[in-house]
Design a protein around this motif. Structure first.
Motif, mmCIF file in Angstrom:
data_model
loop_
_atom_site.group_PDB
_atom_site.id
_atom_site.type_symbol
_atom_site.label_atom_id
_atom_site.label_comp_id
_atom_site.label_asym_id
_atom_site.label_seq_id
_atom_site.Cartn_x
_atom_site.Cartn_y
_atom_site.Cartn_z
ATOM 1 N N ALA A 1 0.821 -1.216 0.000
ATOM 2 C CA ALA A 1 0.000 0.000 0.000
ATOM 3 C C ALA A 1 0.851 1.260 0.000
ATOM 4 O O ALA A 1 0.443 2.289 -0.536
ATOM 5 N N MET A 2 2.033 1.185 0.603
ATOM 6 C CA MET A 2 2.869 2.366 0.678
ATOM 7 C C MET A 2 3.386 2.804 -0.698
ATOM 8 O O MET A 2 3.835 3.942 -0.866
ATOM 9 N N LEU A 3 3.297 1.921 -1.688
ATOM 10 C CA LEU A 3 3.710 2.276 -3.040
ATOM 11 C C LEU A 3 2.594 2.925 -3.840
ATOM 12 O O LEU A 3 2.845 3.459 -4.928
ATOM 13 N N HIS A 4 1.381 2.896 -3.308
ATOM 14 C CA HIS A 4 0.245 3.459 -4.028
ATOM 15 C C HIS A 4 0.187 4.976 -3.838
ATOM 16 O O HIS A 4 0.529 5.499 -2.780
ATOM 17 N N ASP A 5 -0.274 5.664 -4.867
ATOM 18 C CA ASP A 5 -0.511 7.114 -4.803
ATOM 19 C C ASP A 5 0.722 7.874 -4.320
ATOM 20 O O ASP A 5 0.618 8.839 -3.556
ATOM 21 N N ALA A 6 1.888 7.451 -4.754
ATOM 22 C CA ALA A 6 3.116 8.136 -4.355
ATOM 23 C C ALA A 6 4.015 8.299 -5.566
ATOM 24 O O ALA A 6 4.047 7.448 -6.465
ATOM 25 N N THR A 7 4.735 9.414 -5.579
ATOM 26 C CA THR A 7 5.707 9.686 -6.630
ATOM 27 C C THR A 7 7.012 10.093 -5.967
ATOM 28 O O THR A 7 7.097 11.154 -5.342
ATOM 29 N N VAL A 8 8.024 9.235 -6.080
ATOM 30 C CA VAL A 8 9.310 9.457 -5.417
ATOM 31 C C VAL A 8 10.419 9.083 -6.378
ATOM 32 O O VAL A 8 10.322 8.086 -7.104
ATOM 33 N N ASP B 1 6.116 -3.882 -9.203
ATOM 34 C CA ASP B 1 4.902 -3.358 -9.823
ATOM 35 C C ASP B 1 3.725 -3.656 -8.893
ATOM 36 O O ASP B 1 3.276 -4.799 -8.790
ATOM 37 N N ALA B 2 3.245 -2.610 -8.201
ATOM 38 C CA ALA B 2 2.122 -2.765 -7.276
ATOM 39 C C ALA B 2 0.842 -2.169 -7.846
ATOM 40 O O ALA B 2 -0.124 -1.961 -7.109
ATOM 41 N N ARG C 1 19.927 4.412 -7.866
ATOM 42 C CA ARG C 1 18.897 5.392 -8.215
ATOM 43 C C ARG C 1 17.551 4.675 -8.197
ATOM 44 O O ARG C 1 17.472 3.503 -8.584
ATOM 45 N N PHE C 2 16.525 5.392 -7.780
ATOM 46 C CA PHE C 2 15.205 4.773 -7.694
ATOM 47 C C PHE C 2 14.147 5.754 -8.162
ATOM 48 O O PHE C 2 14.331 6.969 -8.116
ATOM 49 N N GLU C 3 13.031 5.193 -8.595
ATOM 50 C CA GLU C 3 11.893 5.993 -9.052
ATOM 51 C C GLU C 3 10.610 5.222 -8.775
ATOM 52 O O GLU C 3 10.484 4.062 -9.160
ATOM 53 N N LEU C 4 9.684 5.890 -8.103
ATOM 54 C CA LEU C 4 8.371 5.326 -7.813
ATOM 55 C C LEU C 4 7.320 6.210 -8.461
ATOM 56 O O LEU C 4 7.206 7.395 -8.141
ATOM 57 N N ASP C 5 6.576 5.638 -9.409
ATOM 58 C CA ASP C 5 5.552 6.407 -10.118
ATOM 59 C C ASP C 5 4.432 5.456 -10.529
ATOM 60 O O ASP C 5 4.685 4.372 -11.058
ATOM 61 N N ARG C 6 3.212 5.898 -10.269
ATOM 62 C CA ARG C 6 2.023 5.111 -10.625
ATOM 63 C C ARG C 6 2.118 3.691 -10.066
ATOM 64 O O ARG C 6 1.859 2.698 -10.756
ATOM 65 N N SER C 7 2.537 3.593 -8.811
ATOM 66 C CA SER C 7 2.605 2.335 -8.057
ATOM 67 C C SER C 7 3.645 1.369 -8.600
ATOM 68 O O SER C 7 3.587 0.169 -8.319
ATOM 69 N N VAL C 8 4.600 1.866 -9.380
ATOM 70 C CA VAL C 8 5.680 1.025 -9.900
ATOM 71 C C VAL C 8 7.000 1.586 -9.383
ATOM 72 O O VAL C 8 7.328 2.755 -9.627
ATOM 73 N N LEU C 9 7.760 0.738 -8.665
ATOM 74 C CA LEU C 9 9.047 1.125 -8.111
ATOM 75 C C LEU C 9 10.159 0.499 -8.937
ATOM 76 O O LEU C 9 10.207 -0.715 -9.119
ATOM 77 N N GLY C 10 11.048 1.366 -9.420
ATOM 78 C CA GLY C 10 12.212 0.892 -10.153
ATOM 79 C C GLY C 10 13.484 1.334 -9.448
ATOM 80 O O GLY C 10 13.659 2.533 -9.193
ATOM 81 N N VAL C 11 14.327 0.357 -9.096
ATOM 82 C CA VAL C 11 15.609 0.648 -8.466
ATOM 83 C C VAL C 11 16.691 0.199 -9.450
ATOM 84 O O VAL C 11 17.016 -0.996 -9.534
ATOM 85 N N ASP C 12 17.234 1.146 -10.192
ATOM 86 C CA ASP C 12 18.132 0.798 -11.289
ATOM 87 C C ASP C 12 18.979 2.026 -11.647
ATOM 88 O O ASP C 12 18.426 3.096 -11.906
ATOM 89 N N PRO C 13 20.313 1.884 -11.651
ATOM 90 C CA PRO C 13 21.069 0.670 -11.336
ATOM 91 C C PRO C 13 21.415 0.580 -9.853
ATOM 92 O O PRO C 13 21.430 1.588 -9.143
#
Length: 781
Positions: free
Chosen positions: A500-507, A558-559, A529-541
């Protein structure tokens, strides 16, 4: 004739005399009844002449009524319209247009009613204001004494236009001067009512237009030194300022002409609608406001301003309290002020309490003020609490902006995943830009006992917050921070995965750690580096130095769907596997240097479903290492006497003191259904090559590998076994597995050339050895 005229005259005088005597007698009786004494002859006069007295009073009343009726019917106020229009033009340089008729009433009070009317701009034909109708009543008795007391005034359908010109003046300055010149003691107004009205304004300096529609104002008695009830309501429409809201106001209004003071006490006002960039704002204000015009000073006491609005599922509440505020000569001061704010969501709550012991505002900025704040954020069983103190500045140039220039921050985080509360001691600054709904913070200090430096930026916090984080830490030991009990819960298949913490957040952001420990792994120079947008968290690289190797990895969570999906891929090149296993498993049974790559994915809403859905591949390639637990060379030498015999496989326990050096080792595992299936297992030593396949249970860590150990032709000690392939079975817990060598099922080499292979395998091996020796002797001869 003369006698008749004389007789009529005598009769008229006698009737008048009788009427007067009768009235005197009746008045005497009245005075005798209510007074302390009796009037002489009153009773006899009243009895004798009461008929004449009654007739006389009736005649007088008829004459008075007839006189008033004649005056009313003969007087027409419309005949003064031209004079009134001329007087207004001479006085104000404005044109007054009276479209309807003027009507007057006289009883019980003097009343004046007009129809439609309009007033032009000063020295212009353009309309300034207009009304549909107006009605005014004036008390008679004060008017006869020389005072104008308006009993009630009602204006219906007022429409006015207010303009502030580029030079700062307005189109009502002349009217304001005329009103200010009126002596407040000369006029009293008992009631004022304004209905169905509208007011438009145009500011040519800031290029803004707006209007007050559905304007209604009701005021009680307006007299010097007397407090009157006030109520007003209007709809504010200012598109350029983003305002479309309903305003309501109640209070008590007081004018003090001697002190040049205006007081609005017991204010209770509300604003509902779109304002301050919020679509559903509900604003309420209470307090007392006093203005001293002579001193150009303004004061406010007991001020309480509260606001509430909703964004999505989050409800925001804010309360501003100020016991005392003083404004004079462009300076604002106050003894104290506090702000209490909260943001409530079904699964999280945030509160903020901010206190300022004093306020000092000058030169369009709030300076020399200290603030203390407490922030609390709760989400489930987790809680973050932070307290700070800092100089506070409120700057309006380019803003308004709130600046905390030197923050001393203490923070404490409690979470079920933490073994103990995580604490931080930081010092830095925080800058909040209110119009842009953004904030920027920079801190340095200690986090979990290690040096840390971080910068945090927040954008669009009123609608969809967007966070940017840049953090750098000297060291971070996650193994000591994380709770063993919490980690053990993931062994239970029913453990839910809360995304739930990944929902409705942009980081988005970057994190760098000098020394990182996680899962036993020792990493250095870790960065991601990381990016959380539209409930999808990407930690790369994800990069780091680990055991002499370069770590490169990527994580994606992908949440957005009902069931979260996790993907992880990466590689370790030239890794020292023995050191890695020593830290992670405490059992370094494999050593060597090489490459480790993985590409796995899973999905599920619980720990069990994640393990069930785990799929992907794992590849390992090592050079110049050793396999602990068994010495293949010694095992083959010890079992060569059993080659080809029909007997059970020889069992060997894991021997930590034994090892098999190898030149190369390769392994590839395919992960599915909670198992790692080894499809390409290969081990190469100087004289032995072991290949095969098998599987590893991911739940229990039990091995089940079936290999073929083939002897080459390069080793002197194993020359007699050259070409022999012995089946091997590795089974049991991965830390200490059991090994089984099936020499009876061996094949190849001398075992394959024995003619009695189907019978006595020992005899076949002896014959094969003798034949080999004879061939060697013949060649020598």
């Amino acid at each position: 004739m003369r006698k008749a005229a004389a007789a009529e005259k005598v009769v008229s005088m006698s009737a008048f005399k009788g009427a007067m005597l009768g009235i005197v007698g009746m008045l005497g009786l009245l005075l005798s009844a209510i007074g302390p004494f009796k009037v002489p002859f009153a009773e006899s006069l009243a009895k004798t002449y009461y008929r004449q007295a009654v007739i006389g009073l009736v005649l007088v009343a008829v004459m008075v009524v007839g006189l008033i009726t004649a005056v009313v019917n003969l007087f027409d106020p419309n005949q003064f319209k031209d004079q009134l229009v001329h007087w207004v033009h001479e006085r104000t340089q404005r044109d007054l247009v009276l479209e309807g008729d003027l009507r007057m009433s006289y009883f019980p009070k003097l009343g004046l009613e007009s129809g439609k009317a309009s007033l032009s701009q000063r020295r212009s034909a353009r309309e300034f204001a207009s009304i549909d109708k107006a009605h005014v009543t004036i008390a008679w008795l004060p008017l006869l004494r020389g005072h104008l007391q308006i009993d009630s005034a009602e204006v219906d359908g007022l429409r006015a236009q207010i303009v502030r010109l580029k030079d700062g003046s307005t189109n009502v300055d002349d009217l304001a001067r005329d009103v200010a010149a009126i002596e407040s003691t000369a006029i009293q107004l008992d009631s004022l009512r304004l209905v169905h009205s509208s007011l438009q304004w145009n500011d040519e300096i800031v290029l803004q237009r707006g209007s007050l529609n559905e304007l209604q104002i009701e005021v009680g008695r307006l007299a010097d030194g007397i407090a009157s009830p006030l109520s007003a309501s209007a709809r504010i429409d200012a598109p350029a300022a983003g305002v479309d809201a309903r305003l309501q106001l109640k209070g008590r209004l007081l004018f003090d002409a001697a002190a040049s003071r205006i007081e609005l006490a017991r204010i209770d006002s509300s604003l509902e609608g779109k304002a301050l960039g919020i679509d559903n704002l509900a604003l309420r204000a209470k307090g007392d406001v006093t203005a001293v015009l002579r001193e150009r000073a303004l004061s406010a006491d007991n001020v309480v301003i509260s606001s509430m609005h909703k964004s999505g599922l989050t409800v925001f509440n804010t309360v501003l309290s100020a016991p005392e505020l003083r404004w004079s000569e462009y300076r604002l001061s106050g003894t104290a002020a506090s702000i209490d704010a909260s943001a409530a969501h079904p699964d999280r709550t945030t509160t903020l309490a901010l206190k300022m012991p004093k306020l000092e505002w000058a030169e369009r900025a709030l300076r020399d003020t200290t603030a203390q704040g407490v922030l609390t954020h709760k989400r489930g069983d987790a809680q973050l609490r932070a307290s700070w103190s800092s100089p506070l500045a409120l700057v309006f140039d380019g803003g308004p902006r709130i600046e905390f220039s030197a923050m001393d921050l203490s923070a404490q985080l409690s979470h079920p995943a933490l073994a103990a509360d995580l604490t931080a001691q930081l010092r830095g600054k925080l800058d909040i830009n209110l119009p842009q709904h953004s904030a920027l913070a920079a801190w340095t200090g200690q986090l979990a006992g290690a040096d840390v430096k971080t910068e945090v930026a927040l954008a669009d916090y009123a609608n969809r917050p967007q966070w940017t984080v840049d953090a750098e830490m000297a060291r971070l030991d996650l193994d000591s921070l994380l709770s063993d009990a919490w980690l053990a819960r993931w062994g239970d298949d029913a453990m839910p995965l809360d995304a739930a913490m990944l929902h409705d957040a942009t980081v988005q952001g970057r994190v760098r750690v000098g020394q990182l420990k996680v899962g036993g792994l020792q990493l250095s120079a870790a960065s991601t580096r990381f990016e959380l947008d539209r409930s999808v968290l990407g930690v790369d690289p994800i990069t780091a130095q680990a055991y002499g190797a370069q770590l490169e990895a990527a994580l994606r969570v992908d949440a957005a769907a009902a069931v979260p999906r996790i993907e992880l891929k990466g590689s370790l090149n030239e890794v020292d596997l023995r050191s890695l296993l020593a830290d992670v498993t405490r059992a370094p049974w494999l050593e060597g240097r090489g490459a480790l790559t993985w590409d796995v994915a899973t999905s599920g809403a619980s720990a069990g479903s994640l393990r069930n859905a785990l799929a992907g591949s794992l590849n390992l390639t090592l050079r110049g290492g050793a396999l602990s637990g068994v010495d293949l060379r010694a095992a083959l030498l010890e079992g060569r006497a059993d080659l080809g015999k029909r007997m059970p496989a020889q069992q060997r326990e894991f021997n930590s003191a034994a090892s098999t050096p190898f030149s190369e080792m390769k392994a590839r595992f395919e992960l599915r259904e909670r198992r790692a299936n080894g499809q390409m297992l290969e081990l190469n030593t100087a004289a032995i090559r072991a290949t095969g396949e098998g599987e590893v249970s991911l739940d229990s860590g039990v091995l089940d590998l079936r290999l073929q150990a083939a002897v080459g032709r390069g080793a002197h000690e194993l020359a007699s076994l050259a070409g022999v392939s012995v089946p091997m079975h590795v089974q049991g817990p991965w830390r200490q597995p059991r090994l089984a060598f099936d020499f009876g099922a061996a094949s190849g080499g001398p075992v394959a050339r024995a003619p009695e292979a189907a019978g006595d395998s020992s005899l076949a091996l002896i014959k094969a050895s003798a034949s080999s020796a004879g061939e060697s002797a013949a060649r020598a001869k």
